[in-house]
Design a protein around this motif. Structure first.
Motif, PDB file in Angstrom:
ATOM      1  N   ASP A 140     -63.357  53.891 -18.864  1.00 19.21           N
ATOM      2  CA  ASP A 140     -62.406  52.807 -19.090  1.00 19.21           C
ATOM      3  C   ASP A 140     -61.804  52.892 -20.489  1.00 19.21           C
ATOM      4  OD1 ASP A 140     -62.861  51.833 -16.576  1.00 19.21           O
ATOM      5  OD2 ASP A 140     -64.308  50.319 -17.202  1.00 19.21           O
ATOM      6  N   ARG A 163     -59.240  55.620 -20.527  1.00 19.24           N
ATOM      7  CA  ARG A 163     -58.045  55.212 -19.782  1.00 19.24           C
ATOM      8  C   ARG A 163     -57.190  54.239 -20.586  1.00 19.24           C
ATOM      9  NH1 ARG A 163     -60.552  54.133 -13.745  1.00 19.24           N
ATOM     10  NH2 ARG A 163     -60.460  56.277 -13.008  1.00 19.24           N
ATOM     11  N   GLN A 164     -57.845  53.321 -21.283  1.00 21.15           N
ATOM     12  CA  GLN A 164     -57.109  52.342 -22.079  1.00 21.15           C
ATOM     13  C   GLN A 164     -56.345  53.017 -23.207  1.00 21.15           C
ATOM     14  OE1 GLN A 164     -59.994  49.438 -23.296  1.00 21.15           O
ATOM     15  NE2 GLN A 164     -60.384  48.741 -21.202  1.00 21.15           N
ATOM     16  N   ASP A 192     -54.780  55.625 -22.792  1.00 16.46           N
ATOM     17  CA  ASP A 192     -53.623  56.223 -22.115  1.00 16.46           C
ATOM     18  C   ASP A 192     -53.437  57.681 -22.508  1.00 16.46           C
ATOM     19  OD1 ASP A 192     -51.558  56.129 -20.304  1.00 16.46           O
ATOM     20  OD2 ASP A 192     -50.068  55.592 -21.809  1.00 16.46           O
TER      21      ASP A 192
END
Length: 261
Positions: free
Chosen positions: A95, A98-99, A101
């Motif tokens: 996570d 992913r945050q 990006d």
């Protein structure tokens, strides 16, 4: 897996002090005890990640996952904290990445196209399709297809917080329940999930099945699997990516068939 530093009784005492009395020193002791688990998970996860991903970042995300696991774990349910925390740590790492990006949208789009290609072709042929067939469908060379697999390898990692159904609230984490507390609906869902998964795994190639087995059942890292199978780590990463994309496509197809019948 990491070795615990305290006995089971000492461990239970720490959990009681933390959960029942809010003893922050007990919480700190639990976190310190399981810090090696963060290194263990990050080392395994880092094998399949691009070189530009910092292990320090993974470690930071993992510590946050460990702290979250310590907050939310119910020691009275009889589950192993080590297992629960491992999932939380891994999910927090994924996570966190992913945050940030750091996976380009183009890479995610490629992953979606490959997954859809597996789903459509294997539904059409009712068998495991070859790299050549996938390449033809995508209108790329086999060499370019192998490069695509390498690019999208990280997208085959999943988080416990990812939805597994149409309802956003139904995540992998929500399915981690006490073995003794399963209700009839859960057991029915579990039966169909296992049945679908078995059928999907049967569609994998022999090498893909071996990689899945060694990674998820024997708990080996991708580099260790590469040594066992006498293949390069990048080739193992490709096999893993193809296996996961096939499984996603197959499970999506079985889910559609299940709810249409």
């Amino acid at each position: 897996m990491m070795e615990t530093k305290t006995s089971h009784l000492q461990n239970m005492e720490l959990w009681k002090l933390w959960k029942e009395q809010g003893d922050l020193e007990a919480k700190k002791a639990i976190i310190e005890q399981y810090l090696p688990l963060v290194d263990y998970v990050s080392n395994r996860l880092a094998v399949g990640l691009p070189k530009n991903v910092s292990k320090d970042d993974l470690g930071s995300f993992g510590v946050m996952g460990l702290m979250d696991a310590t907050e939310k774990f119910d020691y009275e349910r009889g589950l192993q904290f080590e297992t629960y925390a491992s999932w939380r740590i891994r999910g927090a790492m994924i996570d966190g990445l992913r945050q940030g990006d750091w996976v380009p949208r183009s890479v995610r789009e490629k992953a979606k196209k490959v997954e859809e290609a597996y789903q459509r072709l294997e539904q059409e042929h009712l068998r495991s399709v070859t790299d050549e067939e996938i390449s033809d469908y995508l209108d790329v060379s086999e060499k370019d297809f192998q490069h695509m697999l390498q690019e999208i390898s990280i997208t085959t990692l999943c988080s416990l917080e990812d939805p597994i159904g149409d309802e956003e609230s139904e995540t992998r984490l929500s399915m981690l329940v006490d073995e003794k507390a399963r209700n009839p609906e859960y057991k029915v869902n579990e039966f169909f999930l296992k049945e679908s998964l078995v059928k999907a795994i049967e569609r994998l190639t022999e090498k893909e099945r071996i990689v899945v087995s060694l990674l998820y059942y024997e708990d080996l890292s991708l580099s260790e699997i590469a040594e066992v199978m006498s293949l390069s780590p990048s080739r193992i990463s490709q096999l893993h990516s193809k296996a996961i994309l096939r499984l996603r496509g197959s499970l999506g197809r079985f889910k559609t068939q299940l709810f249409n019948e």
